[in-house]
Motif scaffolding. Structure first.
Motif, mmCIF file in Angstrom:
data_model
loop_
_atom_site.group_PDB
_atom_site.id
_atom_site.type_symbol
_atom_site.label_atom_id
_atom_site.label_comp_id
_atom_site.label_asym_id
_atom_site.label_seq_id
_atom_site.Cartn_x
_atom_site.Cartn_y
_atom_site.Cartn_z
ATOM 1 N N PHE A 81 -7.382 -4.137 2.795
ATOM 2 C CA PHE A 81 -7.655 -3.085 3.768
ATOM 3 C C PHE A 81 -9.137 -3.071 4.128
ATOM 4 O O PHE A 81 -9.492 -2.945 5.304
ATOM 5 C CB PHE A 81 -7.216 -1.718 3.227
ATOM 6 N N LEU A 83 -0.908 5.771 5.542
ATOM 7 C CA LEU A 83 -0.961 4.524 4.779
ATOM 8 C C LEU A 83 -2.395 4.197 4.379
ATOM 9 O O LEU A 83 -2.667 3.853 3.223
ATOM 10 C CB LEU A 83 -0.379 3.390 5.622
ATOM 11 N N SER A 84 -3.308 4.326 5.312
ATOM 12 C CA SER A 84 -4.706 4.013 5.014
ATOM 13 C C SER A 84 -5.271 4.961 3.968
ATOM 14 O O SER A 84 -5.988 4.543 3.055
ATOM 15 C CB SER A 84 -5.547 4.077 6.288
ATOM 16 N N ALA A 107 0.834 -1.209 0.000
ATOM 17 C CA ALA A 107 0.000 0.000 0.000
ATOM 18 C C ALA A 107 0.866 1.256 0.000
ATOM 19 O O ALA A 107 0.502 2.269 -0.600
ATOM 20 C CB ALA A 107 -0.927 0.004 1.204
ATOM 21 N N LEU A 121 1.637 2.210 -3.481
ATOM 22 C CA LEU A 121 0.477 2.033 -4.344
ATOM 23 C C LEU A 121 0.561 2.781 -5.676
ATOM 24 O O LEU A 121 0.209 2.224 -6.720
ATOM 25 C CB LEU A 121 -0.798 2.444 -3.602
ATOM 26 N N GLY A 168 -7.214 5.367 -1.179
ATOM 27 C CA GLY A 168 -7.273 6.425 -2.177
ATOM 28 C C GLY A 168 -8.204 7.534 -1.748
ATOM 29 O O GLY A 168 -8.830 8.196 -2.572
ATOM 30 N N VAL A 189 -4.768 -5.141 -2.951
ATOM 31 C CA VAL A 189 -4.292 -4.489 -1.734
ATOM 32 C C VAL A 189 -5.438 -3.733 -1.072
ATOM 33 O O VAL A 189 -5.675 -3.839 0.141
ATOM 34 C CB VAL A 189 -3.135 -3.525 -2.050
ATOM 35 N N ARG A 190 -6.147 -2.981 -1.898
ATOM 36 C CA ARG A 190 -7.264 -2.193 -1.387
ATOM 37 C C ARG A 190 -8.314 -3.098 -0.749
ATOM 38 O O ARG A 190 -8.853 -2.803 0.319
ATOM 39 C CB ARG A 190 -7.859 -1.405 -2.549
ATOM 40 N N ARG A 206 -3.736 6.380 1.640
ATOM 41 C CA ARG A 206 -3.206 5.953 0.347
ATOM 42 C C ARG A 206 -3.865 4.670 -0.121
ATOM 43 O O ARG A 206 -4.228 4.542 -1.298
ATOM 44 C CB ARG A 206 -1.689 5.777 0.460
ATOM 45 N N ALA A 207 -4.021 3.724 0.794
ATOM 46 C CA ALA A 207 -4.609 2.435 0.412
ATOM 47 C C ALA A 207 -6.028 2.620 -0.102
ATOM 48 O O ALA A 207 -6.409 2.046 -1.127
ATOM 49 C CB ALA A 207 -4.603 1.481 1.599
#
Lengths: 215, 215
Positions: A126, B168-169, A108, A111, B174, A122-123, B171-172
């Motif tokens: 999460f 990080l989250s 991530a 990304l 978006g 990956v998304r 980004r993960a």
DNA sequence: GACAGGCTGCCTACTAGAAGGTAGGTATGG
DNA sequence: CCATACCTACCTTCTAGTAGGCAGCCTGTC
């Protein structure tokens, strides 16, 4: 389940370890070939392209993660203990350096340069981790073991973020203990709130936390 | 400050953006050359090797970070507002996608594959950020604005980890908003504790002697 | 039971392009 | 004169990926 390790399993396991160490661009087919004891071209036989390899790798990782959550749901009834088990799992992984980072968390971070197919997986990880944590926190709140100051979903996101950040710090400092320090406070914070203003019978209040790692 | 942008500044800025996007192995001299409008070899004139480039880049980043902390110390007296400013800074960076990740946090994730010289710098950043946060939290606690359940240092580590995890989250998923969701709770958690406990003197202008960090 | 054919797993040998880096040249300006 | 800043041209090594061959094994057919 007879777990005979096939070559393709070996490749996946090796690639996973390499990704955990350095991310998507941090390893090559040649690296895998060296470790597994096979020729570069033979990897292409199992996984035509690097994207194929990594995508299957994450798919498998996600299956394992889901299996882990399902196992926790079956074997551990107490939501608080479920969280503790989850955190404890990573604590052990980091301590013995076997897999000291979540594959998806690591990917991530890079990304923007990842192939499309990988990004999706990956998304998805999460999301499913967040969903599970949400449900655990929700149950914990219903049982009166946890009192959440925000929505279960928001608290779950914060929980997940803190765990990932703790992995990062442990790696940055090169010290596994920092993970326990951070996640310990995280758990403590969630639990102690309930002990303050709710009337749940069993209060096993333990406060033995001040073991901060000094450099 | 007359900021005339030299070529080497451009190279550093570009490299920083590329690292933020994809880490140490996620960019090449050719990438920079394309963006800056210069030939690959000319970059070597400014930075003989990639390690040189990245090390200077981090050194500069660390200076900026330290300058930022120092500015906060001077311009914002209230520890709570200092934390809010720090978090707000990152929130803005993530929202406008200008630099949606801490360079050192990103590099830390791939620490095992980083050249030695880079590792040292990254680790140093974590330490100095942690130290600053520790001093802010400590002051907040002394002023009665924050009540810490653990040592300032331990709380600082948790704070830092959560902020990094929130990046990080964001980004993960978006989705920049997730950063605000997580860090909002983080701030709220630290402050609301003090509101429960009372015992705070509400006059916040106290900047006689503790301008310098006291750890 | 023999044997042809196909599939699997791995190999050697190769490609084009990208990686970081070097050698040596030229323009500019104090 | 010499340092700075940039260039072209080149090198070596590594990158993912391809072509094609070969041994072993399973299976269908006679």
């Amino acid at each position: 389940m007879g777990n005979i390790s096939t070559t393709s399993d070996d490749i996946l396991a090796c690639a996973r370890a390499l990704i955990v160490a350095g991310g998507y661009n941090g390893f090559s087919y040649a690296d895998i070939a060296n470790v597994v004891g096979i020729r570069k071209a033979s990897i292409h036989h199992h996984f035509p392209s690097k994207v194929d390899l990594v995508r299957t790798l994450i798919a498998r990782y996600r299956e394992e993660a889901k299996a882990g959550m399902a196992r926790l749901e079956l074997q551990v009834s107490d939501p608080v203990e479920q969280l503790r088990s989850y955190v404890g799992y990573w604590e052990a992984c980091i301590a013995d350096a076997s897999a000291p980072f979540c594959v998806c968390a690591l990917l991530a971070s890079q990304l923007p340069v990842l192939p499309e197919g990988v990004v999706v997986e990956v998304r998805a990880h999460f999301r499913s981790l967040s969903e599970w944590l949400t449900s655990v926190l929700e149950r914990g709140a219903q049982h009166g073991q946890l009192q959440l100051t925000n929505s279960p979903h928001a608290e779950a996101e914060a929980f997940m973020a803190t765990v990932h950040g703790a992995m990062l710090s442990a790696r940055a400092y090169g010290d596994p203990k920092i993970f326990a320090v951070v996640t310990g406070q995280l758990m403590e914070g969630l639990i102690s709130r309930s002990l303050r203003d709710d009337s749940h019978g069993k209060d096993d209040r333990r406060r033995d936390q001040d073991e901060t790692t000094s450099n």
